[in-house]
Design a protein around this motif. Structure first.
Motif, PDB file in Angstrom:
ATOM      1  N   THR A  92       0.859  -1.184  -0.094  1.00  0.00           N
ATOM      2  CA  THR A  92       0.297  -0.167  -0.117  1.00  0.00           C
ATOM      3  C   THR A  92       0.559   1.275  -0.302  1.00  0.00           C
ATOM      4  O   THR A  92      -0.195   2.165  -0.666  1.00  0.00           O
ATOM      5  CB  THR A  92      -0.685  -0.104   1.121  1.00  0.00           C
ATOM      6  OG1 THR A  92       0.074  -0.112   2.183  1.00  0.00           O
ATOM      7  CG2 THR A  92      -1.629  -0.845   1.177  1.00  0.00           C
ATOM      8  N   ARG A  93       1.711   1.114   0.631  1.00  0.00           N
ATOM      9  CA  ARG A  93       2.558   1.855   0.624  1.00  0.00           C
ATOM     10  C   ARG A  93       3.419   2.262  -0.803  1.00  0.00           C
ATOM     11  O   ARG A  93       3.859   3.537  -1.422  1.00  0.00           O
ATOM     12  CB  ARG A  93       3.894   2.340   1.483  1.00  0.00           C
ATOM     13  CG  ARG A  93       3.961   2.105   3.339  1.00  0.00           C
ATOM     14  CD  ARG A  93       4.428   2.881   3.761  1.00  0.00           C
ATOM     15  NE  ARG A  93       5.771   1.410   3.919  1.00  0.00           N
ATOM     16  CZ  ARG A  93       5.230   0.059   5.233  1.00  0.00           C
ATOM     17  NH1 ARG A  93       4.615   0.529   6.273  1.00  0.00           N
ATOM     18  NH2 ARG A  93       5.818  -0.662   4.764  1.00  0.00           N
ATOM     19  N   ALA A  94       3.907   1.475  -1.477  1.00  0.00           N
ATOM     20  CA  ALA A  94       4.209   1.214  -3.088  1.00  0.00           C
ATOM     21  C   ALA A  94       3.267   2.082  -3.633  1.00  0.00           C
ATOM     22  O   ALA A  94       3.996   2.861  -4.889  1.00  0.00           O
ATOM     23  CB  ALA A  94       4.671  -0.143  -3.353  1.00  0.00           C
ATOM     24  N   TRP A  95       2.067   2.101  -3.848  1.00  0.00           N
ATOM     25  CA  TRP A  95       1.223   3.034  -4.289  1.00  0.00           C
ATOM     26  C   TRP A  95       0.748   4.212  -4.014  1.00  0.00           C
ATOM     27  O   TRP A  95       0.386   4.935  -5.139  1.00  0.00           O
ATOM     28  CB  TRP A  95      -0.240   1.924  -3.774  1.00  0.00           C
ATOM     29  CG  TRP A  95      -0.977   1.437  -4.454  1.00  0.00           C
ATOM     30  CD1 TRP A  95      -0.326  -0.116  -4.499  1.00  0.00           C
ATOM     31  CD2 TRP A  95      -2.029   1.098  -5.553  1.00  0.00           C
ATOM     32  NE1 TRP A  95      -0.975  -1.077  -4.991  1.00  0.00           N
ATOM     33  CE2 TRP A  95      -1.795  -0.610  -6.009  1.00  0.00           C
ATOM     34  CE3 TRP A  95      -2.124   1.614  -6.455  1.00  0.00           C
ATOM     35  CZ2 TRP A  95      -2.760  -0.984  -7.188  1.00  0.00           C
ATOM     36  CZ3 TRP A  95      -3.650   1.544  -7.440  1.00  0.00           C
ATOM     37  CH2 TRP A  95      -4.084   0.096  -7.502  1.00  0.00           C
ATOM     38  N   ASP A  96       1.987   5.595  -3.631  1.00  0.00           N
ATOM     39  CA  ASP A  96       1.772   5.628  -3.322  1.00  0.00           C
ATOM     40  C   ASP A  96       2.638   6.808  -4.018  1.00  0.00           C
ATOM     41  O   ASP A  96       3.301   7.926  -4.100  1.00  0.00           O
ATOM     42  CB  ASP A  96       2.277   6.853  -1.460  1.00  0.00           C
ATOM     43  CG  ASP A  96       0.401   6.522  -0.674  1.00  0.00           C
ATOM     44  OD1 ASP A  96      -0.543   7.045  -1.596  1.00  0.00           O
ATOM     45  OD2 ASP A  96       0.699   6.261   0.207  1.00  0.00           O
TER      46      ASP A  96
END
Length: 226
Positions: A92-96
């Motif tokens: 989910t951090r990679a989606w930012d």
């Protein structure tokens, strides 16, 4: 209606996830957490997780919903807890990360044509991403952008649409919305009096009058000769 602005969803409307957010990205992520994830199971796992995806009951932005959604994908690809949840937090951090997304080929020419026609442009996203940085990274010619994390409410709540329209100085009856989600984008926008078009890049909704196969079809749908 005198059209003065067009609002867009972001993910799967203007930008698609790159390799790090796809099947092989999940496989590589799993290896870092001691999980063996099968890329061939990604599409089915994501579809099943999406079936169970629920909005917050009051449509508040809730980052935990997306962590749970991602963890379900990882489990569907062969992962197990507690590593599945830990890996989901990293994904989910990679989606930012803005570089993890690629614009569809029709985005820049169509948005440029709309701007040339004198229309103002806005973005609305159910995400925690910094859209100002996203706009700068992808050189998008947009006048106003808002995420659910910054606003506090998610689409289809009417307040997030109104907030962007207020920034543009535009009324709902002067704007159109374009997005890939029937509930979040189309029904949400129409509920406050906006015109709306369903972007159906994958052909999931054949026969709908409001359907656009791609953004190249948008100007004509808006009655523009761009």
């Amino acid at each position: 209606m005198t059209l003065r602005a067009v609002l867009f969803d972001v993910d799967f409307t203007l930008a698609r996830p790159g390799p790090e957010l796809g099947p092989e990205g999940y496989r590589r992520l799993g290896e870092r957490f001691g999980l063996t994830l099968d890329p061939a199971r990604y599409e089915d796992a994501r579809a099943e997780a999406r079936e169970g995806l629920q909005h917050h009951p009051e449509l508040h932005h809730d980052a935990e919903i997306w962590v749970a959604f991602t963890a379900e994908i990882i489990r569907g690809m062969g992962g197990s807890d507690p590593a599945a949840r830990e890996a989901a937090l990293e994904m989910t951090r990679a989606w930012d990360v803005h570089a993890n997304f690629d614009l569809y080929e029709d985005v820049l020419p169509v948005l440029g044509g709309l701007r040339s026609a004198g229309l103002r442009l806005g973005l609305i996203s159910n995400s925690g991403r910094d859209l100002d940085e996203f706009l700068a990274h992808h050189a998008l010619p947009v006048d106003a952008a808002l995420t659910s994390s910054a606003h506090g409410r998610t689409k289809p709540h009417g307040s997030i649409f109104r907030a962007v329209l207020e920034r543009l100085g535009i009324g709902p009856d002067e704007a159109a919305m374009v997005g890939d989600s029937l509930e979040d984008d189309i029904e949400g926008a129409r509920a406050i009096g906006m015109q709306a078009f369903l972007l159906d890049r994958d052909g999931r909704y054949p026969g709908r009058e409001d359907r656009l196969p791609d953004l190249y079809a948008l100007p004509a749908a808006l009655g523009l000769s761009v």
